[in-house]
Scaffold this motif. Structure first.
Motif, mmCIF file in Angstrom:
data_model
loop_
_atom_site.group_PDB
_atom_site.id
_atom_site.type_symbol
_atom_site.label_atom_id
_atom_site.label_comp_id
_atom_site.label_asym_id
_atom_site.label_seq_id
_atom_site.Cartn_x
_atom_site.Cartn_y
_atom_site.Cartn_z
ATOM 1 N N ARG A 67 12.987 77.235 -97.916
ATOM 2 C CA ARG A 67 14.204 77.935 -98.320
ATOM 3 C C ARG A 67 15.364 77.455 -97.456
ATOM 4 O O ARG A 67 15.242 77.332 -96.236
ATOM 5 C CB ARG A 67 13.998 79.435 -98.152
ATOM 6 N N PHE A 78 19.993 77.349 -97.199
ATOM 7 C CA PHE A 78 21.270 77.886 -97.666
ATOM 8 C C PHE A 78 22.356 76.847 -97.412
ATOM 9 O O PHE A 78 22.419 76.242 -96.334
ATOM 10 C CB PHE A 78 21.615 79.184 -96.950
ATOM 11 N N GLU A 91 21.672 79.254 -102.472
ATOM 12 C CA GLU A 91 20.295 79.260 -101.974
ATOM 13 C C GLU A 91 19.485 78.235 -102.759
ATOM 14 O O GLU A 91 19.568 78.171 -103.988
ATOM 15 C CB GLU A 91 19.675 80.641 -102.135
ATOM 16 N N ARG A 142 15.572 75.923 -102.966
ATOM 17 C CA ARG A 142 14.221 75.592 -102.528
ATOM 18 C C ARG A 142 14.129 74.078 -102.552
ATOM 19 O O ARG A 142 14.436 73.447 -103.564
ATOM 20 C CB ARG A 142 13.177 76.198 -103.453
ATOM 21 N N MET A 178 26.413 85.659 -98.272
ATOM 22 C CA MET A 178 24.952 85.672 -98.156
ATOM 23 C C MET A 178 24.356 87.020 -98.534
ATOM 24 O O MET A 178 23.181 87.095 -98.916
ATOM 25 C CB MET A 178 24.515 85.296 -96.732
ATOM 26 N N LEU A 236 22.613 87.241 -101.696
ATOM 27 C CA LEU A 236 21.347 86.519 -101.819
ATOM 28 C C LEU A 236 20.244 87.089 -100.937
ATOM 29 O O LEU A 236 19.061 86.972 -101.259
ATOM 30 C CB LEU A 236 21.562 85.039 -101.455
ATOM 31 N N VAL A 237 20.631 87.676 -99.821
ATOM 32 C CA VAL A 237 19.679 88.222 -98.855
ATOM 33 C C VAL A 237 20.075 89.662 -98.573
ATOM 34 O O VAL A 237 21.253 89.942 -98.297
ATOM 35 C CB VAL A 237 19.684 87.413 -97.535
#
Length: 509
Positions: free
Chosen positions: A344, A346, A400, A402, A471, A474-475
């Motif tokens: 992961r 960012f 974000e 992967r 962020m 996303l988090v």
């Protein structure tokens, strides 16, 4: 190594994840190293080279001030310290993960006070003072086997059972000989031995120097190597050094014949099964030259790559090399094919000229096209106050992803996106001038990096509201999430680039 894909090597305040091989770049500040002696005696040259190794893909820089090549001249601790301390201090100031390659406790202790995170002892912590230095710190410890693994006896001939000459030796009692008594038996044996001597002295048949197998037997060699390394590791643990701080290095080239080094490298999986991190430190060594037929040490880099790949596949997770760039390319490519894994990450986006939302949208679309990378989330776009010398409001977002790419490779892709969208970097503005798009690699799980090209996590991430606020889309709790990675996030009143307006969803698909 047991559960090697989930193992870590604890090095001071850094936890080095070993899910993929890590590269330790060699930085010799000595005048007599076998490979690059004298090239980096000057402090500025040494520091520049160390930073270049980081930019090329090194995770660790191993600084050494005393050559340990055959016939080396011993260096006093004072002289060694004069060589290494200025270089170590400068690299630490850049945020590098630094290893000190020394057998002197005084030098090790001095470097630890500066902030060095790894002790690389070529004598395997046989000096109680070095053990005490390790016990008094939280440094990672590289235990090296630097001794002979056999008595190196003269190679003797061995007759195979299929050899016709073996049939001349008596296979058992001979009734005729037994009747004549011991004298006759001795007489026959003397005759056979005489024929064997004549055969070995023949100009066309020479047994002296022949071997039954191309390499020596593995078991006696590995008993010595693994026995020593295991004993030294247990000594460190009894002194208080945690298991996950220890890395084993079988010490290729130190008191070993080329044949023995090959045997040891082939047994890397046995070393890994001991449960510690394992280092492969074969770079440009003599046995690599024997395998490749290359005499000049600096010409053995390609062969070094081959040995490193074999070692990594067998469980070695720290590769100590001189030519970092080539090894990094080879290992990254090999690992992506043979051992795929996702991480992961960012990416921060910013634009303050032209159609800012369009630039953000196009950047996200281009990020989604990066090989081995998928966009898994995009924050809203937010307008923030100018910061770091920028004189106009900026539209920001966080993406974000992967990815199966290493941080250095992913950064290269992001820089290409900046170029594709017309990013310019005027001189003297330190990257903070007007920009069509700015793509900052902010964070990647289990990855720490230092260098002039990339620092990870981003060194100013903790103070940027225009990063931390997006962020939150996303988090759930960015401050808590980042705290687990050792990043202490500023309270909002102590941040820069405060977000003032939500500009809405970024349409990119």
């Amino acid at each position: 190594m047991l559960n090697q894909d989930f193992a870590t090597w604890q090095c001071g305040n850094r936890e080095l994840a070993l899910a993929r091989p890590r590269i330790m770049g060699v930085l010799n500040v000595t005048p007599d190293s076998f490979s690059d002696g004298g090239a980096f005696k000057d402090v500025d040259d040494a520091v520049s080279h160390g930073l270049a190794l980081l930019d090329a893909g090194a995770d660790i820089i191993d600084v050494g001030g005393e050559s340990t090549r055959p016939g080396f001249t011993a260096v006093s601790p004072d002289d060694e310290a004069k060589r290494v301390v200025p270089v170590v201090r400068a690299l630490l100031d850049e945020g590098a993960l630094v290893s000190i390659d020394t057998r002197h406790a005084a030098v090790a202790r001095m470097c630890v006070r500066l902030g060095v995170q790894i002790l690389n002892d070529v004598t395997g912590f046989t000096d109680p003072e070095m053990v005490q230095v390790a016990a008094d710190t939280q440094c990672g410890c590289v235990v090296v086997h630097a001794g002979e693994v056999s008595d190196h006896p003269t190679r003797r001939s061995v007759l195979l059972d299929s050899d016709p000459r073996s049939r001349e030796l008596p296979a058992g009692p001979d009734p005729a000989v037994a009747e004549k008594g011991a004298d006759a038996s001795q007489e026959r044996l003397d005759a056979v031995m005489a024929r064997a001597v004549r055969a070995t002295s023949s100009p066309t048949v020479r047994l002296a120097g022949q071997r039954r197998f191309p390499t020596p037997e593995s078991a006696p060699i590995m008993r010595r190597v693994m026995g020593f390394l295991g004993d030294r590791a247990r000594t460190l643990m009894r002194a208080g050094v945690a298991h996950d701080r220890i890395c084993l290095d079988p010490g290729p080239g130190f008191g070993k014949l080329a044949d023995e080094d090959v045997v040891i490298q082939r047994a890397t999986s046995q070393l890994s099964s001991m449960g510690y991190a394992v280092m492969c430190a074969v770079s440009r060594k003599r046995f690599v030259g024997a395998l490749s037929g290359v005499q000049e040490p600096t010409g053995r880099d390609a062969a070094t790559i081959g040995v490193c790949l074999a070692a990594a596949e067998a469980g070695a997770r720290v590769l100590r090399v001189h030519d970092v760039a080539s090894v990094a390319q080879a290992v990254d490519s090999y690992w992506a094919i043979a051992h795929p894994s996702q991480k992961r990450a960012f990416v921060g986006l910013g634009s303050n000229v032209g159609d800012r939302l369009d630039y953000l949208s196009r950047a996200v679309a281009l990020i989604s096209e990066i090989p081995l990378t998928a966009v898994t989330g995009v924050s809203h776009a937010y307008e923030s106050d100018p910061a770091y010398g920028v004189d106009s409001p900026v539209a920001n977002a966080v993406v974000e992803v992967r990815t199966e790419l290493t941080p250095e490779v992913l950064l290269g892709q992001l820089l290409q996106i900046e170029s594709a969208l017309g990013r310019e970097r005027p001189e003297g503005m330190d990257g903070h001038g007007p920009r069509t798009i700015d793509c900052d690699l902010l964070f990647m799980e289990d990855e720490f990096h230092a260098g002039s090209r990339l620092k990870l996590p981003h060194p100013r991430m903790h103070e940027r509201d225009f990063v931390l606020f997006p962020m939150e889309d996303l988090v759930h709790d960015p401050a808590r999430y980042l705290r687990h990675a050792g990043i202490a996030v500023n309270d909002r009143e102590h941040r820069v680039g405060i977000v003032r307006e939500d500009l809405g969803v970024i349409e990119w698909e």
